[in-house]
Motif scaffolding. Structure first.
Motif, PDB file in Angstrom:
ATOM      1  N   ARG A 234       0.831  -1.206   0.000  1.00  0.00           N
ATOM      2  CA  ARG A 234       0.000   0.000   0.000  1.00  0.00           C
ATOM      3  C   ARG A 234       0.868   1.259   0.000  1.00  0.00           C
ATOM      4  NH1 ARG A 234      -5.230   1.290   1.748  1.00  0.00           N
ATOM      5  NH2 ARG A 234      -5.639   3.400   1.004  1.00  0.00           N
ATOM      6  N   LEU A 235       1.926   1.257   0.785  1.00  0.00           N
ATOM      7  CA  LEU A 235       2.824   2.412   0.840  1.00  0.00           C
ATOM      8  C   LEU A 235       3.526   2.620  -0.494  1.00  0.00           C
ATOM      9  CD1 LEU A 235       4.402   2.044   4.395  1.00  0.00           C
ATOM     10  CD2 LEU A 235       2.661   3.671   3.644  1.00  0.00           C
ATOM     11  N   ALA A 236       3.859   1.518  -1.175  1.00  0.00           N
ATOM     12  CA  ALA A 236       4.469   1.636  -2.496  1.00  0.00           C
ATOM     13  C   ALA A 236       3.498   2.292  -3.469  1.00  0.00           C
ATOM     14  CB  ALA A 236       4.895   0.262  -3.004  1.00  0.00           C
ATOM     15  N   ASP A 237       2.202   1.929  -3.381  1.00  0.00           N
ATOM     16  CA  ASP A 237       1.194   2.559  -4.239  1.00  0.00           C
ATOM     17  C   ASP A 237       1.065   4.048  -3.920  1.00  0.00           C
ATOM     18  OD1 ASP A 237       0.704   0.157  -5.453  1.00  0.00           O
ATOM     19  OD2 ASP A 237      -1.004  -0.358  -4.168  1.00  0.00           O
ATOM     20  N   VAL A 238       1.101   4.377  -2.614  1.00  0.00           N
ATOM     21  CA  VAL A 238       1.002   5.785  -2.215  1.00  0.00           C
ATOM     22  C   VAL A 238       2.195   6.578  -2.739  1.00  0.00           C
ATOM     23  CG1 VAL A 238       1.031   7.348  -0.227  1.00  0.00           C
ATOM     24  CG2 VAL A 238      -0.396   5.301  -0.177  1.00  0.00           C
ATOM     25  N   ALA A 239       3.396   5.990  -2.624  1.00  0.00           N
ATOM     26  CA  ALA A 239       4.603   6.670  -3.110  1.00  0.00           C
ATOM     27  C   ALA A 239       4.539   6.878  -4.627  1.00  0.00           C
ATOM     28  CB  ALA A 239       5.839   5.858  -2.736  1.00  0.00           C
ATOM     29  N   GLU A 240       4.039   5.875  -5.336  1.00  0.00           N
ATOM     30  CA  GLU A 240       3.931   6.003  -6.790  1.00  0.00           C
ATOM     31  C   GLU A 240       2.915   7.069  -7.165  1.00  0.00           C
ATOM     32  OE1 GLU A 240       3.032   3.224 -10.747  1.00  0.00           O
ATOM     33  OE2 GLU A 240       2.952   2.373  -8.723  1.00  0.00           O
ATOM     34  N   ALA A 241       1.795   7.114  -6.414  1.00  0.00           N
ATOM     35  CA  ALA A 241       0.778   8.137  -6.682  1.00  0.00           C
ATOM     36  C   ALA A 241       1.335   9.534  -6.421  1.00  0.00           C
ATOM     37  CB  ALA A 241      -0.453   7.878  -5.812  1.00  0.00           C
ATOM     38  N   LYS A 242       2.125   9.662  -5.349  1.00  0.00           N
ATOM     39  CA  LYS A 242       2.743  10.960  -5.035  1.00  0.00           C
ATOM     40  C   LYS A 242       3.691  11.379  -6.148  1.00  0.00           C
ATOM     41  CE  LYS A 242       6.500  11.351  -3.051  1.00  0.00           C
ATOM     42  NZ  LYS A 242       7.696  11.265  -2.191  1.00  0.00           N
ATOM     43  N   SER A 243       4.492  10.423  -6.611  1.00  0.00           N
ATOM     44  CA  SER A 243       5.448  10.718  -7.668  1.00  0.00           C
ATOM     45  C   SER A 243       4.730  11.138  -8.950  1.00  0.00           C
ATOM     46  CB  SER A 243       6.323   9.487  -7.926  1.00  0.00           C
ATOM     47  OG  SER A 243       7.240   9.721  -8.963  1.00  0.00           O
ATOM     48  N   ASN A 244       3.653  10.437  -9.282  1.00  0.00           N
ATOM     49  CA  ASN A 244       2.890  10.781 -10.482  1.00  0.00           C
ATOM     50  C   ASN A 244       2.255  12.164 -10.362  1.00  0.00           C
ATOM     51  OD1 ASN A 244       3.509   8.332 -11.678  1.00  0.00           O
ATOM     52  ND2 ASN A 244       1.655   7.323 -10.931  1.00  0.00           N
TER      53      ASN A 244
ATOM     54  N   ILE B 241      11.746  19.905  -8.312  1.00  0.00           N
ATOM     55  CA  ILE B 241      10.722  18.948  -7.873  1.00  0.00           C
ATOM     56  C   ILE B 241      10.750  17.699  -8.754  1.00  0.00           C
ATOM     57  CG2 ILE B 241       8.233  18.574  -7.617  1.00  0.00           C
ATOM     58  CD1 ILE B 241       7.972  21.527  -6.897  1.00  0.00           C
ATOM     59  N   LEU B 242      10.903  17.919 -10.052  1.00  0.00           N
ATOM     60  CA  LEU B 242      11.027  16.779 -10.962  1.00  0.00           C
ATOM     61  C   LEU B 242      12.280  15.968 -10.656  1.00  0.00           C
ATOM     62  CD1 LEU B 242       9.957  18.393 -14.350  1.00  0.00           C
ATOM     63  CD2 LEU B 242       8.662  16.752 -12.986  1.00  0.00           C
ATOM     64  N   ASP B 243      13.341  16.663 -10.269  1.00  0.00           N
ATOM     65  CA  ASP B 243      14.579  15.958  -9.940  1.00  0.00           C
ATOM     66  C   ASP B 243      14.400  15.052  -8.726  1.00  0.00           C
ATOM     67  OD1 ASP B 243      15.953  17.040 -12.035  1.00  0.00           O
ATOM     68  OD2 ASP B 243      16.829  18.684 -10.880  1.00  0.00           O
ATOM     69  N   ILE B 244      13.510  15.449  -7.790  1.00  0.00           N
ATOM     70  CA  ILE B 244      13.249  14.602  -6.622  1.00  0.00           C
ATOM     71  C   ILE B 244      12.678  13.262  -7.073  1.00  0.00           C
ATOM     72  CG2 ILE B 244      11.823  14.349  -4.548  1.00  0.00           C
ATOM     73  CD1 ILE B 244      12.077  17.352  -4.130  1.00  0.00           C
ATOM     74  N   ASN B 245      11.751  13.308  -8.024  1.00  0.00           N
ATOM     75  CA  ASN B 245      11.192  12.063  -8.548  1.00  0.00           C
ATOM     76  C   ASN B 245      12.259  11.234  -9.250  1.00  0.00           C
ATOM     77  OD1 ASN B 245       8.612  12.601  -7.641  1.00  0.00           O
ATOM     78  ND2 ASN B 245       7.962  13.585  -9.541  1.00  0.00           N
ATOM     79  N   LYS B 246      13.133  11.926  -9.998  1.00  0.00           N
ATOM     80  CA  LYS B 246      14.220  11.201 -10.654  1.00  0.00           C
ATOM     81  C   LYS B 246      15.163  10.584  -9.626  1.00  0.00           C
ATOM     82  CE  LYS B 246      14.262  14.120 -14.819  1.00  0.00           C
ATOM     83  NZ  LYS B 246      15.052  15.076 -15.620  1.00  0.00           N
ATOM     84  N   LEU B 247      15.367  11.304  -8.516  1.00  0.00           N
ATOM     85  CA  LEU B 247      16.247  10.792  -7.470  1.00  0.00           C
ATOM     86  C   LEU B 247      15.678   9.520  -6.860  1.00  0.00           C
ATOM     87  CD1 LEU B 247      18.831  11.380  -5.829  1.00  0.00           C
ATOM     88  CD2 LEU B 247      17.405  12.665  -4.230  1.00  0.00           C
ATOM     89  N   ASP B 248      14.359   9.490  -6.638  1.00  0.00           N
ATOM     90  CA  ASP B 248      13.716   8.295  -6.079  1.00  0.00           C
ATOM     91  C   ASP B 248      13.861   7.096  -7.001  1.00  0.00           C
ATOM     92  OD1 ASP B 248      12.946   9.657  -3.831  1.00  0.00           O
ATOM     93  OD2 ASP B 248      10.952  10.182  -4.605  1.00  0.00           O
ATOM     94  N   SER B 249      13.829   7.347  -8.309  1.00  0.00           N
ATOM     95  CA  SER B 249      13.925   6.245  -9.274  1.00  0.00           C
ATOM     96  C   SER B 249      15.358   5.983  -9.718  1.00  0.00           C
ATOM     97  CB  SER B 249      13.062   6.555 -10.501  1.00  0.00           C
ATOM     98  OG  SER B 249      13.496   7.753 -11.132  1.00  0.00           O
ATOM     99  N   GLY B 250      16.324   6.739  -9.168  1.00  0.00           N
ATOM    100  CA  GLY B 250      17.727   6.533  -9.510  1.00  0.00           C
ATOM    101  C   GLY B 250      18.105   7.030 -10.890  1.00  0.00           C
ATOM    102  N   LYS B 251      17.350   7.987 -11.436  1.00  0.00           N
ATOM    103  CA  LYS B 251      17.615   8.480 -12.789  1.00  0.00           C
ATOM    104  C   LYS B 251      18.134   9.910 -12.805  1.00  0.00           C
ATOM    105  CE  LYS B 251      13.999   5.557 -14.814  1.00  0.00           C
ATOM    106  NZ  LYS B 251      12.726   5.544 -15.587  1.00  0.00           N
TER     107      LYS B 251
END
Length: 333
Positions: free
Chosen positions: A196-206, A259-269
């Motif tokens: 569930r937390l993984a889904d929440v994190a993905e929703a936040k990232s999206n 802010i976009l870079d934060i999402n990239k940081l989470d995905s290692g990109k």
């Protein structure tokens, strides 16, 4: 209550698994209830086969067990000390049986040792579990080296002894059922919570990605229009204000890109880049934004930049050039 706690509570209610204190309370209610039944067996045997000899001991076991059940149900927070009491009482009973002239280290004594292991490890933790297990298990070894023996405990008839043994096995079985349910219930909850937390994190990232992209479009328009206005014929004051508008919009665009870079940081990109800039221009833009706020408060704001610093900045090919050559001054209007 935090969202995480609400989620954990929801999962716990959905799965219906008992907590560790609940399982402990169930276990010791079961053990003490079994003591009432076993005490009744001893009382019956004392009255029927031994002319009442041993009834006092059986009645004490029954009444003490009922009293402890009532106390633990009324005050469940003292379960920790109730476990200590129950384990110590069981260990004394083990030694009394093992060192008894008519009983010895029989099946019931070994069952009681197993109960000590279960109760102390599940109820008190690794340290006390180890201590109590060693003390209880030592009885079947010490009996070979200590000659002293108790008297007064009569062996049960075969049929009653079999019932007594069956009750003990039932207690041991159910104790494992309780704690197995707690262990695997918690593991299941943890797995579902992680999903569930993984889904929440993905929703936040999206959401952040979508929001950032939506904001970049009008900002790029603002920057473009500001650039066109700057290129038109305009007086110095208007040009200065338009420069400030463009600088502020570009600063906001940089923040959105972060802010976009934060999402990239989470995905290692995330990839770092090296970009040249003029320190003089950067300081001027920052000061311009602060100047407007200062004027609103009746203050004068002035930035003074040394000529040594002008036209210098950071250039990836040449390295860093800079010095302590600027200052900002606030004064009352």
């Amino acid at each position: 209550m935090s969202n995480l706690k609400r989620l954990a509570l929801y999962l716990n209610n959905q799965l219906g698994s008992a907590s560790l204190p609940d399982a402990q309370l169930r276990l010791f209610t079961l053990m003490l209830g079994a003591n009432v039944v076993k005490g009744s067996i001893y009382w019956y045997d004392a009255v029927v086969n031994h002319a009442g000899d041993g009834t006092g001991r059986a009645i004490r076991l029954i009444l003490t067990s009922i009293l402890i059940i009532f106390i633990l149900r009324r005050f469940p927070k003292i379960i920790y000390w109730g476990i200590h009491y129950a384990v110590l009482g069981t260990i004394l009973h083990i030694y009394y049986r093992v060192f008894n002239q008519a009983i010895g280290a029989d099946v019931v004594s070994l069952q009681a040792i197993v109960m000590v292991v279960i109760s102390s490890f599940y109820g008190l933790g690794k340290r006390w579990g180890t201590v109590y297990t060693v003390i209880a298990a030592a009885s079947v070894i010490l009996v070979h080296y200590i000659s002293y023996r108790f008297t007064g405990l009569h062996p049960l008839p075969q049929n009653l002894n079999d019932i007594y043994i069956a009750i003990n096995w039932l207690v041991i079985l159910l104790s494992h059922v309780y704690f197995h349910g707690v262990l695997f219930g918690n593991l299941r909850e943890s797995k579902l919570l992680s999903l569930r937390l993984a889904d929440v994190a993905e929703a936040k990232s999206n959401f952040l990605s979508t929001m950032s992209h939506e904001l970049r479009t009008p900002l790029n328009s603002v920057i473009g229009i500001a650039g066109l206005l700057i290129s038109d014929e305009s007086n110095a004051k208007q040009k200065e204000q338009l420069d400030m508008l463009k600088f502020s919009a570009e600063g906001l665009l940089t923040l959105i890109n972060d802010i976009l870079d934060i999402n990239k940081l989470d995905s290692g990109k995330l990839e770092l880049e090296s970009t040249s800039f003029s320190l003089d221009t950067l300081l001027g833009g920052i000061a311009g934004g602060m100047e407007f706020k200062a004027h609103e408060k009746g203050l004068k704001f002035k930035l003074s930049v040394s000529n040594k610093l002008k036209h210098f900045g950071y250039y990836p090919q040449a390295g860093v050039i800079g010095c302590n050559c600027f200052s900002a001054l606030f004064s009352a209007a």
